[in-house]
Design a protein around this motif. Structure first.
Motif, short mmCIF file in Angstrom:
data_model
loop_
_atom_site.label_atom_id
_atom_site.label_comp_id
_atom_site.label_asym_id
_atom_site.label_seq_id
_atom_site.Cartn_x
_atom_site.Cartn_y
_atom_site.Cartn_z
N MET A 1 20.74 86.19 97.58
CA MET A 1 21.47 86.68 96.39
C MET A 1 20.47 87.29 95.40
O MET A 1 19.45 86.68 95.09
CB MET A 1 22.18 85.47 95.76
CG MET A 1 23.14 85.83 94.65
SD MET A 1 24.68 86.47 95.33
CE MET A 1 25.58 86.75 93.85
N VAL A 2 20.74 88.48 94.92
CA VAL A 2 19.84 89.14 93.97
C VAL A 2 20.19 88.67 92.56
O VAL A 2 21.34 88.76 92.15
CB VAL A 2 20.00 90.68 94.06
CG1 VAL A 2 19.10 91.37 93.06
CG2 VAL A 2 19.69 91.14 95.47
N SER A 3 19.19 88.09 91.81
CA SER A 3 19.48 87.60 90.46
C SER A 3 19.77 88.78 89.53
O SER A 3 19.40 89.92 89.81
CB SER A 3 18.30 86.80 89.93
OG SER A 3 17.25 87.69 89.62
N ALA A 86 9.07 96.47 85.47
CA ALA A 86 8.03 96.44 86.51
C ALA A 86 8.35 95.31 87.47
O ALA A 86 8.73 94.22 87.05
CB ALA A 86 6.66 96.24 85.88
N PHE A 87 8.21 95.58 88.75
CA PHE A 87 8.40 94.53 89.75
C PHE A 87 7.12 93.75 89.91
O PHE A 87 6.02 94.32 89.92
CB PHE A 87 8.73 95.14 91.12
CG PHE A 87 10.16 95.54 91.30
CD1 PHE A 87 11.18 94.60 91.16
CD2 PHE A 87 10.48 96.84 91.64
CE1 PHE A 87 12.50 94.98 91.36
CE2 PHE A 87 11.79 97.22 91.83
CZ PHE A 87 12.80 96.28 91.68
N HIS A 88 7.27 92.45 90.10
CA HIS A 88 6.16 91.66 90.60
C HIS A 88 6.13 91.91 92.11
O HIS A 88 7.18 92.05 92.74
CB HIS A 88 6.40 90.17 90.30
CG HIS A 88 5.23 89.32 90.65
ND1 HIS A 88 5.01 88.85 91.92
CD2 HIS A 88 4.18 88.89 89.90
CE1 HIS A 88 3.89 88.17 91.95
NE2 HIS A 88 3.36 88.17 90.72
N PRO A 89 4.92 91.97 92.72
CA PRO A 89 4.88 92.25 94.16
C PRO A 89 5.82 91.36 94.99
O PRO A 89 6.50 91.85 95.89
CB PRO A 89 3.41 92.03 94.52
CG PRO A 89 2.69 92.42 93.28
CD PRO A 89 3.56 91.96 92.15
N ARG A 90 5.85 90.06 94.66
CA ARG A 90 6.69 89.19 95.49
C ARG A 90 8.18 89.48 95.31
O ARG A 90 8.96 89.39 96.25
CB ARG A 90 6.37 87.71 95.21
CG ARG A 90 6.82 86.81 96.35
CD ARG A 90 6.22 85.43 96.28
NE ARG A 90 4.89 85.29 96.83
CZ ARG A 90 4.60 85.17 98.13
NH1 ARG A 90 5.55 85.22 99.02
NH2 ARG A 90 3.36 85.04 98.53
N GLU A 94 10.82 90.28 98.30
CA GLU A 94 12.08 89.54 98.52
C GLU A 94 13.24 90.53 98.61
O GLU A 94 14.12 90.40 99.45
CB GLU A 94 12.33 88.57 97.35
CG GLU A 94 11.37 87.39 97.30
CD GLU A 94 11.66 86.37 98.41
OE1 GLU A 94 12.74 86.44 99.00
OE2 GLU A 94 10.76 85.55 98.70
N LEU A 95 13.21 91.50 97.72
CA LEU A 95 14.28 92.50 97.69
C LEU A 95 14.32 93.30 98.99
O LEU A 95 15.38 93.49 99.60
CB LEU A 95 13.98 93.44 96.52
CG LEU A 95 15.12 94.06 95.76
CD1 LEU A 95 16.07 93.02 95.24
CD2 LEU A 95 14.55 94.86 94.59
N THR A 96 13.16 93.76 99.40
CA THR A 96 13.09 94.58 100.62
C THR A 96 13.57 93.78 101.83
O THR A 96 14.40 94.26 102.62
CB THR A 96 11.63 95.04 100.86
OG1 THR A 96 11.15 95.67 99.68
CG2 THR A 96 11.53 96.01 102.02
N ILE A 97 13.08 92.56 101.93
CA ILE A 97 13.45 91.75 103.09
C ILE A 97 14.94 91.41 103.04
O ILE A 97 15.65 91.46 104.05
CB ILE A 97 12.59 90.46 103.14
CG1 ILE A 97 11.14 90.84 103.43
CG2 ILE A 97 13.11 89.47 104.17
CD1 ILE A 97 10.89 91.51 104.77
N THR A 128 1.66 94.32 97.22
CA THR A 128 3.05 94.26 97.70
C THR A 128 3.11 94.52 99.21
O THR A 128 3.75 93.76 99.95
CB THR A 128 3.89 95.35 96.98
OG1 THR A 128 3.73 95.20 95.58
CG2 THR A 128 5.36 95.26 97.35
N LEU A 129 2.45 95.55 99.65
CA LEU A 129 2.54 95.90 101.07
C LEU A 129 1.83 94.86 101.94
O LEU A 129 2.28 94.56 103.05
CB LEU A 129 1.96 97.30 101.32
CG LEU A 129 2.63 98.46 100.58
CD1 LEU A 129 2.21 99.80 101.20
CD2 LEU A 129 4.14 98.36 100.59
#
Ligand code: SF4
Length: 426
Positions: A1-3, A86-90, A94-97, A128-129
């Motif tokens: 679930m995306v917060s 700004a996204f935090h790398p993690r 999580e979003l991508t996965i 991130t990568l």
């Protein structure tokens, strides 16, 4: 679930990425139907082509839209007042996965504004990568933007994690860059392009020795150029595209019709400006001729005619200016001459060569080989004869060809619905 907070970031950063044209299309909004499953979101998904030619859907997003630069043509410029995130790398992993597991996407298109400086921005992208590849075991397609000005070692590490890298050339001339993006320079943009070209070649040599050698950007590199914000003509733009293909072995040059996102007096006024979508379309057609039809930029345009004709596609335009080269006899012409005929493509030219080895060609047969006779009929003979019943005065041919294009011309401006004009953003 995306917060919710993450959803807000995604909305801001996917929206901020939509002006980057280095993918082939944007997504659309469609809710779930009552009797079915599956929905789509406008922000965030695009399509691209992997190294093996498959069309894949990507999550297209920025690491951040917080930018220390102030490029006048860019919605994310420092001086623009808009929500920042700004996204935090993690978080991004999580979003991508999460999207990947739900089958929304097959890969990631990751770009970024310049946060603090090019090195810091690239380090965050690498983090991130690395997380995605190492901790999440993500083997899907990744297209990453290399940031001009970053340390070459960082660009190299990015290329070892991504399938494709791109460095945006942004504007067609050094003068325009100096005027509209003073923080960037032509040399700073071309240096990583050269480095990526060399690293791809070195990686290919290593892989020939050992299949376990690390792969560097195996899907190659691309770039994007904004069209219509500055005064350069199509001749200049195509010559630049050609030199980028020649010198840096780019896979693609993407053209992006300028969308008026700024009231800067250095740019066309948003009130009077219509994004040059038809011009962008013609440039893509001409670019196709450079990449697959062995045309050179200087053949397509000249000092006297420096812009592509909006009424007919560039191949027809070239043929109409070189009627002395026609008609081409399809039973005997070589591959290069066949390729120059409007209505004959790479596939149909090859099929003609194969078919005439086993039998005589006819106009009907040409149709079944994929030749578009509506265009080709003015430029070919078959067995020494033009198509039966064809009675067109040479001076009427341009009008006939332009008439064939009309449905296409009307369709092109429809793309604009994905990019609302300034002040009308949702
Ligand atoms: S560097 Fe320039 S083009 Fe890139 S995000 Fe910042 S302002 Fe926009």
């Amino acid at each position: 679930m995306v917060s919710l907070e993450l959803m807000d970031k995604l909305t801001i950063l996917a929206d901020a990425a939509k002006y980057d044209a280095a993918c082939t299309s944007s997504g659309l909004d469609r809710g779930r139907r009552r009797s079915g499953i599956g929905s789509t979101m406008a922000a965030g998904c695009c399509h691209s082509f992997s190294a093996d030619g498959r069309c894949i859907s990507l999550l297209k997003v920025l690491m951040t839209n917080l930018c220390v630069y102030d490029c006048q043509y860019c919605v994310n410029r420092r001086s623009n007042d808009l929500p920042r995130a700004a996204f935090h790398p993690r978080e991004l992993c999580e979003l991508t996965i999460g999207f990947y597991r739900r089958n929304y996407i097959e890969g990631l298109f990751l770009s970024s504004a310049v946060l603090r400086d090019p090195d810091y921005t690239t380090e965050r992208m690498i983090e991130t990568l690395s997380l995605l590849r190492r901790d999440y075991g993500f083997g899907g397609y990744i297209h990453a933007k290399a940031i001009p000005g970053a340390d070459p070692l960082l660009t190299h590490r990015l290329g070892l994690l991504a399938d494709r890298l791109s460095v945006n050339i942004e504007l067609p001339s050094e003068q325009s860059l100096a005027l509209l993006a003073p923080d960037k320079g032509r040399r700073a943009i071309l240096a990583p392009m050269g480095q990526i070209r060399d690293s791809i070649a070195a990686s290919g040599r290593e892989l020939a020795r050992s299949r376990f050698a690390p792969r560097f950007a195996p899907a190659g590199q691309s770039t994007q150029m904004i069209v219509g914000a500055t005064p350069e003509d199509d001749r200049h733009i195509l010559a630049l595209a050609q030199s980028l293909y020649d010198r840096y072995q780019l896979k693609r040059v993407f053209f992006s019709a300028y969308m008026p996102v700024s009231n800067s007096r250095l740019l066309p006024s948003p009130a009077e400006f219509r994004p040059p979508l038809l011009r962008e379309h013609r440039l893509y057609q001409a670019d196709w001729l450079l990449r697959f039809y062995h045309f050179r930029a200087e053949e397509l345009l000249s000092e006297d005619a420096p812009d592509l004709d909006p009424r007919v596609d560039p191949k027809c335009g070239w043929a109409l200016r070189h009627m002395e080269r026609f008609p081409v006899e399809v039973r005997t012409a070589d591959y290069e001459d066949l390729l120059r005929v409007p209505g004959i493509g790479v596939t149909s030219a090859r099929r003609i060569l194969t078919a005439r080895r086993v039998g005589g060609l006819t106009f009907l047969g040409l149709k079944t080989l994929g030749v578009v006779l509506k265009r080709a009929q003015y430029f070919i003979t078959c067995g020494g004869r033009m198509l039966e019943g064809l009675r067109v005065r040479p001076d009427r041919i341009p009008g006939h060809l332009a008439a064939l294009e009309r449905p296409g011309l009307e369709a092109v401006p429809e793309q604009i619905s994905l990019f609302p004009p300034l002040g009308q953003e949702a």
